[in-house]
Design a protein around this motif. Sequence first.
Motif, PDB file in Angstrom:
ATOM      1  N   ASN A  91       0.799  -1.222   0.000  1.00  0.00           N
ATOM      2  CA  ASN A  91       0.000   0.000   0.000  1.00  0.00           C
ATOM      3  C   ASN A  91       0.835   1.278   0.000  1.00  0.00           C
ATOM      4  O   ASN A  91       0.314   2.362   0.174  1.00  0.00           O
ATOM      5  N   THR A 118      -5.473  -4.572  -1.922  1.00  0.00           N
ATOM      6  CA  THR A 118      -6.015  -5.903  -1.627  1.00  0.00           C
ATOM      7  C   THR A 118      -6.287  -6.013  -0.132  1.00  0.00           C
ATOM      8  O   THR A 118      -7.263  -6.618   0.285  1.00  0.00           O
ATOM      9  N   THR A 119      -5.406  -5.432   0.668  1.00  0.00           N
ATOM     10  CA  THR A 119      -5.673  -5.333   2.107  1.00  0.00           C
ATOM     11  C   THR A 119      -5.560  -3.858   2.485  1.00  0.00           C
ATOM     12  O   THR A 119      -4.918  -3.081   1.779  1.00  0.00           O
TER      13      THR A 119
END
Length: 586
Positions: A91, A118-119
């Motif tokens: 991220n 994605t997270t």
Amino acid sequence: MEKYLVSARKYRPSTFNSVVGQKALTATLRNSIATDRLAHAYLFCGSRGVGKTSCARIFAKTINCTNRTPEGDACNECESCRAFNENRSLNIIELDAASNNSVDDIRALVDQVQIPPTTGRYRVFIVDEVHMLSQAAFNAFLKTLEEPPGYVVFILATTEKHKIIPTILSRCQIYDFNRITIQDMVDHLTYVASQEGISVESSALNVIARKADGAMRDALSIFDQVAASSMGNITYQSTIENLNILDYEYYTRLLDAFLNQDVPQALLIYKEIREKGFDSLFFINGLASHLRDLMVARDPKTLCLLEASDEARQSMAQQAVKCSPQFFYKAMALCNDADLNYRTASNKQFLVELLLIKLCQLLSPSPIDAGDGEGQLKKITPANATPQPQQPQQQPQPQPQTQPIDPAPTATVQQPVVVTATYSRIPQPIHPPQRRTGLKTPNISLKGGLKKAEDVAQAAVKQQDRNNNFSDQALDSAWETYISSHPTAHILINTMRVARPQRIEGNRFVIMVENPGQVELMKNALPDIISYLANQLSNDHISFEITINEGESSPHVWNSREVFAHMLQEVPHMQELVKRFDLTLS
Ligand SMILES: [Zn+2]
């Protein structure tokens, strides 16, 4: 085995709280995260090493943390925080625009922007040195910057805000990072040293912080370098040797030479500096900043302009009171001239020596004009010449010119000494002015003194007072204790420091001052000083003459016989008095 980490990485801040020297800014950032008011683009501006990238990383970590503290800091424990701390989070995407500034680089970045996390909640794009992007790259970037997907935050960082085009500036929330102060750096280095079990002298950390010039990262790597070479014991000496820094001590000694008008000493110090391998231009600039620092340290109002630890500030303030602001202005102008002329000078060593001679001349009675590009040297005072007193605030009063017009005005300036008056606890015979043609009229009338001659002579006969013999050293140290017991009388004590009494004979002393203003000052202070000295030295016969030192030669002071002869001549009742009391000179 624990991997060796350099301090700059090991002590990289991991929360907003641990960012050095940017308290207000990090508080604002943390607050905006806590209240969920995120902008989609930020611009971090500031010189290198002030914490822009560190703050960007902390920001990225904090907005993705799933378990923020009530204060709004990252927890450093959740999976997202751990990924950030271990440099494996997807991220955070960093682009160094200094080496990736083409349209293609930006297109690749824009492609990345389209991919959602994605997270975690946000993907943070850090573009370092964003001012380096080419015009075409800027253009390719603008649209994305204006309307990025909701999960994207841009953090642009630059050392040169003025190079950022307005279309970018208007799309970002702007944060200006401070230069990190010396004190903040010293504090942080002290913390690092304590964590590493390294003993340090604070003066050494001060040197490191100055060398780092506002960049914490540099300070930490210099710290590592010095720590490695000084075997875990960082001293001032080991630091200046390791970093090849000119010892502050040299500048202090030079200043003393300037104040004492000691040209030979100044030239010898310069020779020492050259022999240590220091470049002369480096020396001129070092001297100039030292003078500047002393100047701002001199006045409590400007003390805040001095970037130094509190300890260093105090010591500089103490040194600075020895000089007047005018001295500093002129000295700095001379250094600046030397700096400007350095490149074109064919003989650099001569240029610096001439500078030092001029600096030594600044306090001479007829100082050279500091702004004088021609650099005329009027004369070189002997090395042991009497130091000239300084008078920081009081403007010298104009010399009374009752003298008939002098055909050669400069001749008046050449007069060595003007005897102004005699001061003692019990009035002593007045010391008359020298009768010389062209002598300036003393600014203190002698009439009052002469009228009292009768009382004087009588008092002298009747005296049954203390008459302890005391040494010059004893007087000097009593003089000094008087100075130190009047710390707030700045003008007086500055004058007293320089105008040390010289014994003429017996209990008679002369004080040499520079101008009529100082005569007035000393005249007013002497009754108190004399009474103090009388008690300290158990002698009620101490007397002072104040003279204005206007030139090169030492004062011709009348001896008691000359005074006596003069008084016999000048005072009508004197003959009678002498007869009646059977007065003789001892
Ligand atoms: Zn966390």
